[in-house]
Design a protein around this motif. Structure first.
Motif, PDB file in Angstrom:
ATOM      1  N   LEU A  58     -64.857 -19.962  26.318  1.00 44.62           N
ATOM      2  CA  LEU A  58     -63.707 -20.158  26.502  1.00 44.62           C
ATOM      3  C   LEU A  58     -63.327 -18.026  25.378  1.00 44.62           C
ATOM      4  N   LEU A  59     -64.648 -17.442  25.136  1.00 46.96           N
ATOM      5  CA  LEU A  59     -64.712 -16.145  24.592  1.00 46.96           C
ATOM      6  C   LEU A  59     -64.748 -15.544  26.028  1.00 46.96           C
ATOM      7  N   LEU A  60     -65.577 -16.437  27.439  1.00 45.10           N
ATOM      8  CA  LEU A  60     -65.677 -15.638  28.647  1.00 45.10           C
ATOM      9  C   LEU A  60     -64.265 -15.672  29.347  1.00 45.10           C
ATOM     10  N   LEU A  61     -63.842 -16.804  29.564  1.00 46.93           N
ATOM     11  CA  LEU A  61     -62.256 -16.844  30.156  1.00 46.93           C
ATOM     12  C   LEU A  61     -61.925 -15.500  29.619  1.00 46.93           C
ATOM     13  N   LEU A  62     -61.304 -15.172  28.208  1.00 49.14           N
ATOM     14  CA  LEU A  62     -60.241 -15.185  27.562  1.00 49.14           C
ATOM     15  C   LEU A  62     -60.612 -13.109  27.814  1.00 49.14           C
ATOM     16  N   ALA A  63     -62.520 -13.253  27.703  1.00 49.00           N
ATOM     17  CA  ALA A  63     -62.809 -11.970  27.803  1.00 49.00           C
ATOM     18  C   ALA A  63     -62.257 -11.113  29.516  1.00 49.00           C
ATOM     19  N   ALA A 102     -52.166 -13.468  39.399  1.00 48.45           N
ATOM     20  CA  ALA A 102     -52.125 -14.429  39.233  1.00 48.45           C
ATOM     21  C   ALA A 102     -52.907 -15.684  39.271  1.00 48.45           C
ATOM     22  N   ARG A 103     -52.449 -15.976  40.377  1.00 45.40           N
ATOM     23  CA  ARG A 103     -52.578 -17.592  40.997  1.00 45.40           C
ATOM     24  C   ARG A 103     -53.905 -17.931  40.931  1.00 45.40           C
ATOM     25  N   THR A 104     -54.999 -17.135  41.156  1.00 44.82           N
ATOM     26  CA  THR A 104     -56.108 -17.528  41.101  1.00 44.82           C
ATOM     27  C   THR A 104     -56.619 -17.008  39.727  1.00 44.82           C
ATOM     28  N   VAL A 105     -56.409 -16.443  38.952  1.00 46.18           N
ATOM     29  CA  VAL A 105     -56.761 -16.205  37.613  1.00 46.18           C
ATOM     30  C   VAL A 105     -56.476 -17.886  36.729  1.00 46.18           C
ATOM     31  N   TYR A 106     -54.817 -18.662  36.896  1.00 48.73           N
ATOM     32  CA  TYR A 106     -54.525 -20.042  36.179  1.00 48.73           C
ATOM     33  C   TYR A 106     -55.631 -20.684  36.974  1.00 48.73           C
ATOM     34  N   ALA A 107     -55.865 -20.404  38.263  1.00 46.90           N
ATOM     35  CA  ALA A 107     -56.462 -21.999  38.913  1.00 46.90           C
ATOM     36  C   ALA A 107     -58.034 -21.918  38.671  1.00 46.90           C
ATOM     37  N   LEU A 108     -58.167 -20.975  38.153  1.00 48.31           N
ATOM     38  CA  LEU A 108     -59.616 -20.780  37.010  1.00 48.31           C
ATOM     39  C   LEU A 108     -60.008 -21.542  35.941  1.00 48.31           C
ATOM     40  N   TRP A 109     -58.653 -21.845  35.177  1.00 46.95           N
ATOM     41  CA  TRP A 109     -58.873 -22.735  33.817  1.00 46.95           C
ATOM     42  C   TRP A 109     -59.123 -24.249  34.322  1.00 46.95           C
ATOM     43  N   ALA A 110     -59.272 -24.185  35.231  1.00 44.45           N
ATOM     44  CA  ALA A 110     -59.766 -25.887  35.800  1.00 44.45           C
ATOM     45  C   ALA A 110     -61.158 -25.569  35.275  1.00 44.45           C
ATOM     46  N   VAL A 111     -61.840 -24.691  35.052  1.00 44.93           N
ATOM     47  CA  VAL A 111     -63.438 -24.509  34.512  1.00 44.93           C
ATOM     48  C   VAL A 111     -63.514 -25.709  33.288  1.00 44.93           C
ATOM     49  N   TYR A 158     -53.860 -19.022  28.638  1.00 42.52           N
ATOM     50  CA  TYR A 158     -53.253 -20.575  29.384  1.00 42.52           C
ATOM     51  C   TYR A 158     -52.237 -20.474  30.385  1.00 42.52           C
ATOM     52  N   ARG A 159     -51.014 -20.490  28.898  1.00 40.87           N
ATOM     53  CA  ARG A 159     -50.085 -20.833  29.356  1.00 40.87           C
ATOM     54  C   ARG A 159     -49.215 -19.315  29.473  1.00 40.87           C
ATOM     55  N   ASN A 160     -49.745 -18.415  29.615  1.00 40.02           N
ATOM     56  CA  ASN A 160     -49.166 -17.230  29.860  1.00 40.02           C
ATOM     57  C   ASN A 160     -50.055 -17.364  31.385  1.00 40.02           C
ATOM     58  N   ALA A 161     -50.588 -17.105  31.606  1.00 43.32           N
ATOM     59  CA  ALA A 161     -51.589 -17.460  33.425  1.00 43.32           C
ATOM     60  C   ALA A 161     -50.686 -18.452  33.521  1.00 43.32           C
ATOM     61  N   GLN A 162     -49.986 -19.434  33.454  1.00 40.55           N
ATOM     62  CA  GLN A 162     -49.421 -19.981  34.258  1.00 40.55           C
ATOM     63  C   GLN A 162     -48.049 -19.939  34.457  1.00 40.55           C
ATOM     64  N   GLU A 163     -47.874 -19.003  33.897  1.00 36.42           N
ATOM     65  CA  GLU A 163     -46.353 -18.071  34.461  1.00 36.42           C
ATOM     66  C   GLU A 163     -46.360 -17.486  35.153  1.00 36.42           C
ATOM     67  N   LEU A 164     -47.190 -16.499  35.194  1.00 37.39           N
ATOM     68  CA  LEU A 164     -47.725 -15.465  36.203  1.00 37.39           C
ATOM     69  C   LEU A 164     -48.074 -16.357  37.706  1.00 37.39           C
TER      70      LEU A 164
END
Length: 399
Positions: free
Chosen positions: A16-21, A32-41, A201-207
């Motif tokens: 989570l720290l890595l994703l947030l950073a 934005a679309r790629t960033v949102y999809a990356l939360w699938a990890v 994650y929710r912000n990335a979803q909206e973007l």
């Protein structure tokens, strides 16, 4: 359960720290679309952890240490409560209660709202008597709640883009993914990084939803959509629910408006690469690390808690065994215990795991993987110097 979650907290927190950073950097680089999809990890990592014990393992029966379990520990009392478990469980129940209350309240708000007919969409739309919304909700069918000034605040073009935004959430399954995300938040409520991750994650979803809705829009439509977002930052909603997005959040809206200026598609290679990297790292972390362990670092059991003989098994004269695979951490504590074979199945498994998790070994400063032990549950304890041969019934023939 609490032991498993605590053991999982460190690697989960690092992910989570890595994703947030890196999220802001990746947002500018890949969109934005790629960033949102990356939360699938995140669910992929957790799923890999859960499935690893199910992978077939080759067991060297000569390496299994055997211990006898007699009837002196007959299980006729209820297992003592673990205060840490009840603390965690209370937090989970509070989170679930909050989510249920939020869902019921938002449903009540929608039911009180006035039905409106919009010719361009076939979804059940209602207009609230407050400035709540716009947002989409529902478990099996979509429902859109609009603010009381929706038709005054936005022109026709803006209205269509906003409605398409909400419907895009439904078509992509964002609402149901949010249910999964909130389930993880409830399980790991004690970890502040989980709450921060859910927000991002929710912000990335909206973007990502904005990017998908406006990918084919004209420049004028994007400008109109930006003005619609800007006007929403001036509104303070009367209600906010965890399953909906707060349109009036200034920082989120500012970021969404800025992202409208760039249009980047979904990079499947980046997402698949990240998923493969997480799965590979998870498998690597589970590999044995004892190749160079010297004899002075070999494990020695310091404390062994004998399992309690199940009352029902004793009454029915049932005996058997349980083979368990487990790891021992650097401090000598048993972790990741799982049954690899038992006879009869499920009869002694629970007591074997409960007792084994309380065993203590010598602290060697390193983690010892894939230790094996067999616990023999026998009504009459066999003398230690007597040769033992295990005989089990053959598997039934398939007809």
């Amino acid at each position: 359960m609490t032991d498993f979650l605590l053991q999982l907290t460190l690697p989960f927190s690092l992910l989570l720290l890595l994703l947030l950073a890196v999220q802001r950097w990746l947002l500018n680089l890949f969109g934005a679309r790629t960033v949102y999809a990356l939360w699938a990890v995140v669910p992929v990592f957790l799923l890999a952890i859960l499935l690893l014990p199910l992978l077939p393992v080759s067991i060297d029966t000569a390496a299994i240490k055997r211990y006898q379990v007699g009837m002196q520990q007959l299980a006729d009392t209820v297992q003592s409560s673990n205060w840490l478990f009840w603390l965690w469980f209370s937090g989970v129940m509070l989170c679930i209660g909050w989510l249920l209350l939020s869902y019921i309240s938002s449903s009540a708000l929608f039911n009180r709202a006035k039905p409106v007919k919009i010719s361009t969409v076939s979804v059940n739309c209602r207009q609230a008597d407050s400035n709540s919304g716009p947002y989409i909700t529902g478990l099996t069918t979509p429902r859109i709640l609009l603010p009381n000034d929706f038709f005054r605040r936005f022109d026709a073009s803006q209205q269509q883009l906003i409605l398409q935004h909400e419907l895009t959430h439904w078509r992509r399954g964002d609402l149901h993914l949010n249910y999964l995300a909130l389930a993880l938040v409830s399980l790991f409520w004690f970890n502040p990084l989980v709450w921060l991750a859910y927000r991002d994650y929710r912000n990335a979803q909206e973007l990502a939803c904005d990017a998908l809705v406006t990918q084919d829009a004209s420049k004028a439509e994007r400008i109109a959509y930006g003005y619609a977002l800007l006007s929403s930052t001036q509104q303070s909603p009367s209600y906010w629910w965890p399953l909906t997005h707060h349109y009036g959040d200034y920082n989120t809206m500012k970021q969404r408006i800025m992202q409208l200026q760039r249009q980047q598609g979904l990079s499947k290679a980046i997402v698949l690469g990240a998923v493969a990297l997480v799965i590979g790292a998870t498998l690597l972390l589970q590999q044995p690390v004892l190749a160079g362990v010297s004899k002075t670092q070999q494990l020695t059991a310091v404390t062994r808690i004998e399992p309690r003989y199940p009352t029902q098994a004793a009454e029915q004269g049932i005996s058997g065994y349980v083979q368990v695979k487990f790891d021992v951490d650097a401090q000598g504590k048993v972790i990741n215990a799982s049954v690899i074979k038992s006879y009869p199945e499920q009869v002694f498994d629970k007591e074997a795991i409960r007792a084994l998790q309380q065993w203590q070994y010598t602290a060697t400063g390193i983690e010892h993987k894939a230790q094996l032990v067999q616990l023999d549950f026998e009504l009459d304890v066999v003398q230690a110097d007597m040769e033992r041969i295990s005989v089990t019934p053959p598997a039934p023939k398939k007809s």
